[in-house]
Design a protein around this motif. Structure first.
Motif, PDB file in Angstrom:
ATOM      1  N   LYS A  44     104.508  -3.138   6.422  1.00  0.00           N
ATOM      2  CA  LYS A  44     104.416  -4.645   6.613  1.00  0.00           C
ATOM      3  C   LYS A  44     104.489  -5.343   5.294  1.00  0.00           C
ATOM      4  CE  LYS A  44      99.349  -4.190   6.206  1.00  0.00           C
ATOM      5  NZ  LYS A  44      98.172  -4.306   7.031  1.00  0.00           N
ATOM      6  N   TYR A  48     107.356  -9.122   5.579  1.00  0.00           N
ATOM      7  CA  TYR A  48     106.767 -10.291   5.776  1.00  0.00           C
ATOM      8  C   TYR A  48     107.794 -11.260   5.420  1.00  0.00           C
ATOM      9  CZ  TYR A  48     101.932  -8.641   5.386  1.00  0.00           C
ATOM     10  OH  TYR A  48     100.723  -8.211   5.398  1.00  0.00           O
ATOM     11  N   GLY A  49     108.078 -12.288   6.484  1.00  0.00           N
ATOM     12  CA  GLY A  49     109.118 -13.375   6.423  1.00  0.00           C
ATOM     13  C   GLY A  49     110.729 -12.716   6.771  1.00  0.00           C
ATOM     14  N   GLU A 106     108.928 -12.365  13.648  1.00  0.00           N
ATOM     15  CA  GLU A 106     108.753 -12.085  12.065  1.00  0.00           C
ATOM     16  C   GLU A 106     107.152 -11.862  12.127  1.00  0.00           C
ATOM     17  OE1 GLU A 106     109.085 -15.685   9.769  1.00  0.00           O
ATOM     18  OE2 GLU A 106     111.169 -15.294   9.896  1.00  0.00           O
ATOM     19  N   TYR A 107     106.770 -10.929  11.432  1.00  0.00           N
ATOM     20  CA  TYR A 107     105.320 -10.357  11.212  1.00  0.00           C
ATOM     21  C   TYR A 107     104.819 -11.318  10.005  1.00  0.00           C
ATOM     22  CZ  TYR A 107     101.204  -7.300  10.815  1.00  0.00           C
ATOM     23  OH  TYR A 107      99.868  -6.845  10.594  1.00  0.00           O
ATOM     24  N   HIS A 108     103.558 -11.937  10.167  1.00  0.00           N
ATOM     25  CA  HIS A 108     102.925 -12.513   9.252  1.00  0.00           C
ATOM     26  C   HIS A 108     101.744 -11.928   8.567  1.00  0.00           C
ATOM     27  CE1 HIS A 108     105.204 -16.177  10.154  1.00  0.00           C
ATOM     28  NE2 HIS A 108     105.509 -15.667  11.433  1.00  0.00           N
ATOM     29  N   SER A 110      98.665 -12.903   8.284  1.00  0.00           N
ATOM     30  CA  SER A 110      97.585 -12.908   9.263  1.00  0.00           C
ATOM     31  C   SER A 110      97.492 -11.929   9.887  1.00  0.00           C
ATOM     32  CB  SER A 110      97.727 -14.400   9.828  1.00  0.00           C
ATOM     33  OG  SER A 110      98.793 -14.123  10.931  1.00  0.00           O
ATOM     34  N   LYS A 114     104.958 -13.111  15.328  1.00  0.00           N
ATOM     35  CA  LYS A 114     105.715 -14.248  16.066  1.00  0.00           C
ATOM     36  C   LYS A 114     106.944 -13.940  16.498  1.00  0.00           C
ATOM     37  CE  LYS A 114     102.810 -17.763  13.837  1.00  0.00           C
ATOM     38  NZ  LYS A 114     102.765 -18.842  12.828  1.00  0.00           N
TER      39      LYS A 114
END
Length: 140
Positions: A44, A48-49, A106-108, A110, A114
């Motif tokens: 992860k 990110y992004g 995308e994995y954020h 938080s 999404k």
């Protein structure tokens, strides 16, 4: 070779190289990696992004869908991990608890994924029936 022919060949080479470069960079930007839920969580920090695809099953009882605003939240899981997914759009017909799904987005940081696309796979029982029908047709 005369000068006119050299200019034509050089111009053609430049055009072909430019087209090849544009195709390569366009494909590179649209290429999306495919992960399981466990692989996503393992990697992860480096994802990110970035656009990724994640495959898993819909966790039973986790679906929250607002049909008026087309907002969906659910958990996608594999054998040992789960990720919360948020998605805005129309649900695929095959989307339900325990359905095999692929989400793209995308994995954020938080911990939310999404999704910009949601794909529900056909259950394997349909694939088995298709293979049976195909074999019976082929034997005729």
């Amino acid at each position: 070779m005369n000068k006119a022919r050299i200019k034509i060949v050089a111009g053609s080479i430049i055009i072909l190289l430019t087209l090849a470069f544009l195709v390569f960079t366009g494909m590179k930007e649209s290429f999306v990696y495919y992960f399981t839920v466990s692989e996503l969580l393992e990697k992860k920090d480096s994802l990110y992004g970035k656009g990724v695809r994640v495959a898993g099953k819909v966790e039973p009882g986790s679906i929250v869908y607002d049909s008026r605003n087309l907002n969906l939240e659910f958990n996608i899981m594999d054998d040992s991990h789960r990720v919360r997914v948020i998605y805005h759009g129309i649900l695929p017909d095959l989307f339900k608890d325990n359905a095999d799904v692929v989400v793209e987005g995308e994995y954020h940081p938080s911990g939310l994924f999404k999704a910009s696309q949601l794909l529900a796979k056909c259950p394997s029982k349909y694939e088995a029936r298709y293979e049976e029908k195909k074999k019976s047709r082929d034997s005729k």
